[in-house]
Design a protein around this motif. Structure first.
Motif, short mmCIF file in Angstrom:
data_model
loop_
_atom_site.label_atom_id
_atom_site.label_comp_id
_atom_site.label_asym_id
_atom_site.label_seq_id
_atom_site.Cartn_x
_atom_site.Cartn_y
_atom_site.Cartn_z
N LEU A 100 0.78 -1.28 0.18
CA LEU A 100 -0.12 -0.03 0.23
C LEU A 100 0.95 1.21 0.03
CD1 LEU A 100 -2.94 -1.24 2.44
CD2 LEU A 100 -2.92 -0.82 -0.13
N ALA A 101 2.07 1.20 0.94
CA ALA A 101 2.94 2.36 0.66
C ALA A 101 3.35 2.68 -0.69
CB ALA A 101 4.20 2.12 1.57
N TYR A 102 3.74 1.51 -1.62
CA TYR A 102 3.97 1.62 -2.93
C TYR A 102 2.78 2.45 -3.84
CZ TYR A 102 4.47 0.42 -7.77
OH TYR A 102 4.24 0.40 -9.15
N SER A 103 1.64 1.79 -3.52
CA SER A 103 0.46 2.36 -4.18
C SER A 103 0.25 3.93 -3.86
CB SER A 103 -0.79 1.34 -3.88
OG SER A 103 -1.96 1.86 -4.36
N ILE A 104 0.62 4.26 -2.72
CA ILE A 104 0.46 5.64 -2.36
C ILE A 104 1.41 6.36 -2.97
CG2 ILE A 104 0.53 7.35 -0.46
CD1 ILE A 104 -0.81 5.30 1.26
N LEU A 174 -9.10 3.73 4.14
CA LEU A 174 -7.69 4.51 4.94
C LEU A 174 -7.15 4.93 3.60
CD1 LEU A 174 -7.06 2.43 8.18
CD2 LEU A 174 -7.50 4.82 8.03
N LEU A 175 -6.86 3.94 2.49
CA LEU A 175 -6.25 4.45 1.46
C LEU A 175 -6.69 5.65 0.93
CD1 LEU A 175 -3.88 3.59 -0.70
CD2 LEU A 175 -5.62 2.22 -1.90
N GLY A 176 -8.07 5.95 0.74
CA GLY A 176 -8.94 6.93 0.24
C GLY A 176 -8.51 8.22 0.91
N ILE A 177 -8.22 8.13 2.27
CA ILE A 177 -7.68 9.21 3.20
C ILE A 177 -6.39 9.60 3.04
CG2 ILE A 177 -7.54 10.04 5.74
CD1 ILE A 177 -9.88 8.11 6.54
N ALA A 178 -5.53 8.43 2.84
CA ALA A 178 -4.08 8.93 2.52
C ALA A 178 -4.07 9.72 1.19
CB ALA A 178 -3.16 7.58 2.50
N SER A 182 -2.27 13.82 1.97
CA SER A 182 -0.77 13.19 2.10
C SER A 182 -0.31 13.26 3.30
CB SER A 182 -0.01 13.62 0.98
OG SER A 182 0.14 15.20 1.08
N GLU A 183 -0.42 14.18 4.11
CA GLU A 183 0.14 14.57 5.50
C GLU A 183 -0.23 13.32 6.36
OE1 GLU A 183 -3.67 16.63 5.72
OE2 GLU A 183 -2.09 16.47 4.36
N ARG A 184 -1.35 12.63 6.14
CA ARG A 184 -1.89 11.58 7.02
C ARG A 184 -1.49 9.96 6.57
NH1 ARG A 184 -8.14 12.22 8.47
NH2 ARG A 184 -7.30 10.57 10.13
N LEU A 189 -1.21 4.29 7.11
CA LEU A 189 -0.79 2.94 7.03
C LEU A 189 -0.35 2.27 8.36
CD1 LEU A 189 2.20 3.83 4.31
CD2 LEU A 189 0.42 2.47 4.00
N GLU A 190 -0.34 3.05 9.52
CA GLU A 190 -0.14 2.45 10.87
C GLU A 190 -1.55 1.67 11.11
OE1 GLU A 190 1.09 0.96 14.45
OE2 GLU A 190 2.03 1.35 12.66
N LEU A 191 -2.49 2.38 10.89
CA LEU A 191 -3.87 2.10 10.95
C LEU A 191 -4.00 0.75 10.21
CD1 LEU A 191 -6.00 5.24 11.47
CD2 LEU A 191 -5.49 3.84 13.17
N ILE A 192 -3.79 0.71 9.00
CA ILE A 192 -3.76 -0.54 8.20
C ILE A 192 -3.20 -1.75 8.85
CG2 ILE A 192 -3.22 -1.35 6.07
CD1 ILE A 192 -4.14 1.33 4.86
N ARG A 193 -2.00 -1.39 9.04
CA ARG A 193 -1.11 -2.44 9.77
C ARG A 193 -1.93 -2.97 11.13
NH1 ARG A 193 2.70 -3.29 13.81
NH2 ARG A 193 4.26 -4.62 13.23
N ARG A 194 -2.37 -2.22 11.87
CA ARG A 194 -2.87 -2.59 13.11
C ARG A 194 -4.18 -3.59 12.91
NH1 ARG A 194 -3.58 2.84 16.39
NH2 ARG A 194 -5.15 1.57 17.83
N HIS A 195 -4.97 -2.63 11.78
CA HIS A 195 -6.15 -3.58 11.21
C HIS A 195 -5.90 -5.01 10.89
CE1 HIS A 195 -9.72 -4.55 9.16
NE2 HIS A 195 -8.94 -4.40 8.21
N VAL A 196 -4.74 -5.12 10.10
CA VAL A 196 -4.49 -6.61 9.58
C VAL A 196 -4.09 -7.26 10.54
CG1 VAL A 196 -2.95 -7.48 7.82
CG2 VAL A 196 -3.94 -5.72 7.29
#
Length: 208
Positions: A100-104, A174-178, A182-184, A189-196
Motif C-alpha cells: 500500500l505504501a508503494y500504491s500511495i 484509509l487508502l482514500g484518506i491517504a 498526504s500528510e496523513r 498505513l499504521e492504522l492499516i497495519r493494526r487492522h490487519v
C-alpha cells in the motif's frame, strides 16, 4: 530519455488527474507534450486509447511491484496462500503495508486511482473500471484466500464473503484518506497495519 509515446501517457495522466477525463482534450495533452494534435494521433487514435494505455501501464507496474518476494501478491491465489499461511499476523501486516505504501507513493499508480475515484461519479465506463479494480477484484481475491485459510483452522464465521468485505473495506477507506490528505500517509498505513494484525489474530486458528 522518454520517447514521445511515454511523454503523452505521462502528461495525459497528469491532466486527467487534475482536470478530469472529460475536462481534458486531446489538444490539451498535445500542448503539454509540445506536439500538435495531429502528431499525437500518430501514436493514439483517441483519448480513450490513451486512457486504456495508461491503465494497462498502471496494472503492469502494480503487478510487477506486488509480485516481489517481500510482498508476494500475485494472480496465483494458491501460491499466495502458501506464502501468507507461513507468516505471523505481524509479518503479513508488514507485507500489506509495503504494497500500500508503494500504491500511495508511486505517482503513476496513485494518479490513476485518484482519477478513477473522481470519474466514477461522471463516467460509467470508468466507474465500472473502479469497481472491478478496487472492489470486486480485491473482494474476490480475499474470499478465495480466506477459504484456504479456513483449511488451516482459521474461523471467519458462516459468511466468508462478509468477512472478506469486513477485511478489505477499512483498508480502502484509509487508502482514500491517504490519497486526499498526504500528510496523513503514515497515520493511515499504521492504522492499516493494526487492522490487519487485529483481523488475523481474531480469526486465527490453532496452527500458528
Amino acid at each position: 530519455m522518454k520517447g514521445t509515446r511515454e511523454k503523452i501517457l505521462d502528461e495525459a495522466l497528469t491532466l486527467f488527474s487534475e482536470k478530469g477525463f472529460e475536462g481534458t482534450t486531446v489538444r490539451d495533452i498535445a500542448s503539454a507534450v509540445g506536439i500538435t494534435a495531429s502528431s499525437l494521433y500518430k501514436h493514439f487514435e483517441s483519448k480513450d486509447a490513451i486512457f486504456e494505455a495508461i491503465f494497462s501501464e498502471m496494472k503492469e507496474r502494480y503487478d510487477r511491484e506486488s509480485g516481489k518476494d517481500e510482498i508476494h501478491i500475485t494472480r496465483d491465489r494458491e501460491s499466495d496462500f502458501s506464502h501468507f499461511s507461513a507468516l505471523s499476523p505481524e509479518a503479513l501486516a508488514d507485507s500489506v503495508v509495503r504494497m500500500l505504501a508503494y500504491s500511495i507513493d508511486d505517482p503513476y499508480v496513485s494518479n490513476v486511482r485518484k482519477l478513477l475515484t473522481i470519474e466514477q461519479f461522471r463516467n460509467p465506463k470508468l466507474a465500472a473500471l473502479y469497481d472491478e479494480r478496487y472492489v470486486k477484484r480485491m473482494w474476490d481475491y480475499h474470499i478465495t484466500l480466506f477459504r484456504n485459510f479456513e483449511k488451516l483452522g482459521h474461523h471467519f464465521g458462516s459468511d466468508i464473503e462478509m468477512a472478506a468485505l469486513q477485511y478489505t473495506a477499512p483498508i480502502f477507506t484509509l487508502l482514500g484518506i491517504a490519497d486526499r490528505q498526504s500528510e496523513r500517509r503514515d497515520e493511515c498505513l499504521e492504522l492499516i497495519r493494526r487492522h490487519v494484525i487485529s483481523f488475523f489474530e481474531t480469526h486465527q486458528g490453532g496452527n500458528k
